[in-house]
Design a protein around this motif. Structure first.
Motif, mmCIF file in Angstrom:
data_model
loop_
_atom_site.group_PDB
_atom_site.id
_atom_site.type_symbol
_atom_site.label_atom_id
_atom_site.label_comp_id
_atom_site.label_asym_id
_atom_site.label_seq_id
_atom_site.Cartn_x
_atom_site.Cartn_y
_atom_site.Cartn_z
ATOM 1 N N UNK A 111 -27.182 27.307 -70.933
ATOM 2 C CA UNK A 111 -27.535 27.955 -69.679
ATOM 3 C C UNK A 111 -26.861 27.366 -68.456
ATOM 4 N N UNK A 112 -26.057 26.324 -68.640
ATOM 5 C CA UNK A 112 -25.377 25.695 -67.500
ATOM 6 C C UNK A 112 -24.207 26.534 -66.992
ATOM 7 N N UNK A 113 -23.969 26.423 -65.692
ATOM 8 C CA UNK A 113 -22.744 26.913 -65.058
ATOM 9 C C UNK A 113 -21.899 25.665 -64.824
ATOM 10 N N UNK A 114 -20.709 25.639 -65.410
ATOM 11 C CA UNK A 114 -19.874 24.445 -65.344
ATOM 12 C C UNK A 114 -18.535 24.794 -64.699
ATOM 13 N N UNK A 115 -18.237 24.129 -63.596
ATOM 14 C CA UNK A 115 -16.952 24.328 -62.924
ATOM 15 C C UNK A 115 -16.054 23.138 -63.219
ATOM 16 N N UNK A 116 -14.844 23.438 -63.673
ATOM 17 C CA UNK A 116 -13.876 22.397 -64.003
ATOM 18 C C UNK A 116 -12.645 22.593 -63.128
ATOM 19 N N UNK A 117 -12.340 21.554 -62.355
ATOM 20 C CA UNK A 117 -11.167 21.546 -61.488
ATOM 21 C C UNK A 117 -10.192 20.532 -62.072
ATOM 22 N N UNK A 118 -8.947 20.942 -62.254
ATOM 23 C CA UNK A 118 -7.947 20.033 -62.790
ATOM 24 C C UNK A 118 -6.608 20.275 -62.109
ATOM 25 N N UNK A 119 -5.792 19.230 -62.078
ATOM 26 C CA UNK A 119 -4.479 19.308 -61.440
ATOM 27 C C UNK A 119 -3.465 18.670 -62.371
ATOM 28 N N UNK A 120 -2.426 19.436 -62.700
ATOM 29 C CA UNK A 120 -1.318 18.904 -63.488
ATOM 30 C C UNK A 120 -0.164 18.598 -62.549
ATOM 31 N N UNK A 121 0.574 17.563 -62.876
ATOM 32 C CA UNK A 121 1.767 17.204 -62.109
ATOM 33 C C UNK A 121 2.946 17.166 -63.069
ATOM 34 N N UNK A 122 3.930 18.007 -62.785
ATOM 35 C CA UNK A 122 5.146 18.025 -63.602
ATOM 36 C C UNK A 122 6.323 18.372 -62.704
ATOM 37 N N UNK A 123 7.387 17.598 -62.846
ATOM 38 C CA UNK A 123 8.620 17.829 -62.083
ATOM 39 C C UNK A 123 8.387 17.886 -60.576
ATOM 40 N N UNK B 246 5.763 18.968 -58.962
ATOM 41 C CA UNK B 246 4.909 20.058 -58.491
ATOM 42 C C UNK B 246 3.557 20.027 -59.201
ATOM 43 N N UNK B 247 2.535 20.479 -58.482
ATOM 44 C CA UNK B 247 1.173 20.503 -59.018
ATOM 45 C C UNK B 247 0.770 21.895 -59.464
ATOM 46 N N UNK B 248 0.038 21.925 -60.550
ATOM 47 C CA UNK B 248 -0.682 23.122 -60.985
ATOM 48 C C UNK B 248 -2.156 22.813 -60.776
ATOM 49 N N UNK B 249 -2.772 23.404 -59.788
ATOM 50 C CA UNK B 249 -4.140 23.078 -59.385
ATOM 51 C C UNK B 249 -5.012 24.292 -59.657
ATOM 52 N N UNK B 250 -5.934 24.159 -60.604
ATOM 53 C CA UNK B 250 -6.787 25.285 -60.987
ATOM 54 C C UNK B 250 -8.224 24.837 -61.186
ATOM 55 N N UNK B 251 -9.133 25.658 -60.722
ATOM 56 C CA UNK B 251 -10.550 25.462 -61.005
ATOM 57 C C UNK B 251 -11.060 26.729 -61.680
ATOM 58 N N UNK B 252 -11.934 26.541 -62.627
ATOM 59 C CA UNK B 252 -12.516 27.687 -63.332
ATOM 60 C C UNK B 252 -13.980 27.382 -63.626
ATOM 61 N N UNK B 253 -14.786 28.409 -63.610
ATOM 62 C CA UNK B 253 -16.206 28.270 -63.887
ATOM 63 C C UNK B 253 -16.515 28.884 -65.239
ATOM 64 N N UNK B 254 -17.283 28.143 -66.030
ATOM 65 C CA UNK B 254 -17.653 28.567 -67.385
ATOM 66 C C UNK B 254 -19.164 28.755 -67.456
ATOM 67 N N UNK B 255 -19.564 29.835 -68.089
ATOM 68 C CA UNK B 255 -20.977 30.087 -68.349
ATOM 69 C C UNK B 255 -21.240 29.624 -69.779
ATOM 70 N N UNK B 256 -22.133 28.659 -69.942
ATOM 71 C CA UNK B 256 -22.338 28.029 -71.240
ATOM 72 C C UNK B 256 -23.641 28.527 -71.868
ATOM 73 N N UNK B 257 -23.512 29.161 -73.015
ATOM 74 C CA UNK B 257 -24.695 29.600 -73.763
ATOM 75 C C UNK B 257 -25.419 30.742 -73.084
ATOM 76 N N UNK B 258 -26.731 30.674 -73.114
ATOM 77 C CA UNK B 258 -27.594 31.729 -72.579
ATOM 78 C C UNK B 258 -27.850 31.478 -71.102
ATOM 79 N N UNK B 259 -27.048 32.125 -70.273
ATOM 80 C CA UNK B 259 -27.109 31.922 -68.833
ATOM 81 C C UNK B 259 -27.967 33.022 -68.207
#
Length: 175
Positions: A96-108, A110-123
């Motif tokens: 039932x949790x709402x989980x937001x994951x923010x991550x940043x990759x660094x390559x060459x 430049x950054x790839x910066x993305x956040x996404x929210x996941x609905x876990x189980x019975x929300x």
């Protein structure tokens, strides 16, 4: 200040973002009740490094004397945590949790910066609606991200939409 990127720079940015997207796909496949935020963080770090990038959040300087650098590869916020949740071996994701994951990759460089929210189980229906309104608000903001508009035009469009749906935007947070 906005700088115009060359086609080569755009391709390098796309690669950093591609790796961030791969990391989010792995989260999607592995997030479930019972997993710790620490385990998700390790998973993300491994995916990022396996794809030739660096987890840019890990070791990020706090800039404050006496406050350690950021210890993880992600920020994972659960339910009413707004931002910057630090992964932990004791923080277990629940049904039932709402989980937001923010991550940043660094390559060459430049950054790839993305956040996404996941609905876990019975929300709850209320949580699903909150996430859906948030997603719609993002696209409302994109509509205003055009030449001649300012950041204030984008944020105003988002705020107006969110308020029209009975919600509000976060204006302040405490670290």
């Amino acid at each position: 200040m906005i700088t115009i990127k060359s086609q080569r720079e755009i391709e390098l940015m796309k690669e950093a973002c591609r790796i961030a997207a791969i990391a989010h796909k792995e989260i999607e496949l592995n997030i479930k009740p019972g997993i710790t935020t620490y385990d998700l963080d390790i998973l993300v770090e491994n995916v990022i490094r396996k794809n030739g990038a660096i987890p840019a959040e890990k070791g990020y300087p706090s800039g404050i004397k006496g406050v350690p650098d950021y210890p993880a590869s992600t920020c994972i916020s659960i339910n009413d945590e707004v931002i910057h949740g630090i992964p932990s071996k004791t923080r277990v994701i629940q049904d039932g949790d709402i989980v937001s994951v923010d991550l940043v990759t660094l390559k060459n460089g430049f950054n790839g910066d993305m956040a996404r929210t996941y609905l876990v189980g019975n929300v709850s229906k209320e949580a699903i609606r909150l996430v859906e309104v948030t997603k719609q608000a993002f696209f409302k903001g994109i509509e205003y991200a055009i030449k001649g508009n300012r950041i204030g035009d984008i944020s105003n469009a988002i705020g107006e939409f969110v308020r029209s749906q009975g919600y509000s935007v976060v204006r302040e947070f405490q670290a």
